[in-house]
Design an enzyme around this catalytic site. Sequence first.
Site, PDB file in Angstrom:
ATOM      1  CE1 TYR A 157      -4.031   1.696  -5.001  1.00  0.00           C
ATOM      2  CE2 TYR A 157      -4.373  -0.155  -6.373  1.00  0.00           C
ATOM      3  CZ  TYR A 157      -3.710   1.152  -5.810  1.00  0.00           C
ATOM      4  OH  TYR A 157      -2.325   1.371  -6.476  1.00  0.00           O
ATOM      5  CE  LYS A 177       9.270   3.071   3.039  1.00  0.00           C
ATOM      6  NZ  LYS A 177      10.537   3.166   2.424  1.00  0.00           N
ATOM      7  CG  ASP A 222      12.346   2.439  -0.387  1.00  0.00           C
ATOM      8  OD1 ASP A 222      12.061   1.202  -0.066  1.00  0.00           O
ATOM      9  OD2 ASP A 222      12.730   3.324   0.282  1.00  0.00           O
ATOM     10  CG  ASP A 249      -1.533  -0.330  -9.685  1.00  0.00           C
ATOM     11  OD1 ASP A 249      -1.466  -0.752 -10.662  1.00  0.00           O
ATOM     12  OD2 ASP A 249      -2.346   0.515  -9.259  1.00  0.00           O
ATOM     13  CG  ASP A 294       1.473  -0.349 -14.704  1.00  0.00           C
ATOM     14  OD1 ASP A 294       1.261  -1.649 -15.084  1.00  0.00           O
ATOM     15  OD2 ASP A 294       0.988   0.729 -15.067  1.00  0.00           O
TER      16      ASP A 294
END
Length: 361
Positions: free
Chosen positions: A146, A195, A227, A251, A255
Site C-alpha cells: 500500500y 507467502k 492462503d 488487511d 476483516d
Amino acid sequence: MAIKIGLIPGDGIGPEIVAEAEKVLLAAADKYGFTLDFEKLLLGGASIDATGLPLTEETVEKAKACEAVLMGSIGGDAKTSPWYQLPADKRPEAGLLGIRKALNLFANLRPAYLYDELKDACPLKPAMTENGFDMIIVRELTGGLYFGKRYTETVNGLRTAVDTLTYNEEEIRRIAVKAFDIAMKRRKKVTSVDKANVLDSSRLWRAVVEEVAADYPEVTLEHMLVDNCAMQLVMNPGQFDVILTENMFGDILSDEASMTTGSIGMLSSASLNETKFGLYEPSHGSAPDIAGKNIANPIATILSAAMMLRFSLDRDEAADAIEKAVEQVLKEGYRTADIWSEGCEKVSTDRMGSLIAERLR
Ligand code: NAD
C-alpha cells in the site's frame, strides 16, 4: 500523578460511545487507584466544523502530549453530509490518515473474540467454534504494497500497472517485537503469516521474525502461508493466539477474522507506534444512520479502552476487569439493539455503559 488521555469523540455515534468508555474508564481508575486526566481533541467532521480542517497541528501536538488516545469514529454519510463536498484531502477520513501518519502508528491490533453469549451471531458451524476463539491480529500498517511505488504505463501498446511491495528488516523487526510483546501478555504463541514460498519480502519477513523470536524463548513461533491462514481462520480459529503479518495480508485477514465474531459493535482495535503510545478505536465506523438515537453499541469502544489500559498504560488488572465486566453484563442478558436476541433485555447506549461501569465497582 494523573495519566493524561486524549479523547476524540469524533462524529456520528462517536460522542455517544466515547462518553460510555469514559464512564467505564473512570470506574476502573477509581477501583484500581489511579487517576485519569482526559483532554478532548478534535478530529474528522467535528474538526472541519470547528476549524475548517479535518486535522489541525493543535490536535497532533495535544495527542503527542498524551500517554494514549481513545477515539470514537469519524466521518458522516457520504451522500448527504456537506463534508463530502470538500476535496478529498479536506474530508474527515483525511484527518484519520493524517493523525496515524503524524503519530507514526505502524502496528495495528485487531482482536477477534467469540463471546459464549453471542455464539449465535457467529457465521461458522458450531463444530468449528466449540471451544470458542480469542486471537489478536498484529498487522504492519505503514509499509508493504500500500505504500510502495506504483504507476501505470503503456508497454508494447498495453496498459500496464505496477505496484511494489517493499519491506526492510527494521520495519519487520519493530512489528515483530510488538507481536512478541503482546504474546507475552497472552497465551505466548505467535503465528507469523507470509507467502514465503513465492515472495522475497516474505522470505526476509520470516528470517527477521526468527531473529526476534530468539529473544522470546517463552513464546512459541509458527509460520503459516497466508492462503492456509485464510482457511484455518474459518476451519479452526481456536488455534490462534497472536497472528503477525504484513500490511495487505493483515488487511484481509483481520476483516475475515472479525466477521467470524458476527458483531461489528463488539470489535476493538489499536494502532501503536514505537513507544507505548497508541490510538485506540472501535473497528466500526461512525454509523450516521443511528447517530443521536442512544441505541449504538458502546462495547467496541469500551473494549478499546481496556486495550489502552493493557498496551499503553500497563494497567493489565484494570483491563482484565473491564473485559470481565463486559462478559458479565452479556451473561446477565443485557444487549444493545445490534446484538439483541429473543429472551434478552434490550438496553440503550448509556445504560449499557452504566451497567458495565457498575460491574466494576
Ligand atoms: P459503519 O461501521 O459506520 O456502519 C455499518 C453498519 O453497522 C451500519 O448499519 C451501522 O448502524 C452499524 N453499526 C456500526 N457500528 C455500530 C455500533 N457501535 N452499534 C450498532 N450498530 C453499529 O460503516 P459505514 O456506514 O460504511 O461508514 C459510516 C461512516 O463511518 C463513513 O463516513 C466512514 O468513512 C466512516 N468510518 C470511519 C471509521 C473510523 O473512524 N475508523 C471506520 C470505518 C468507517
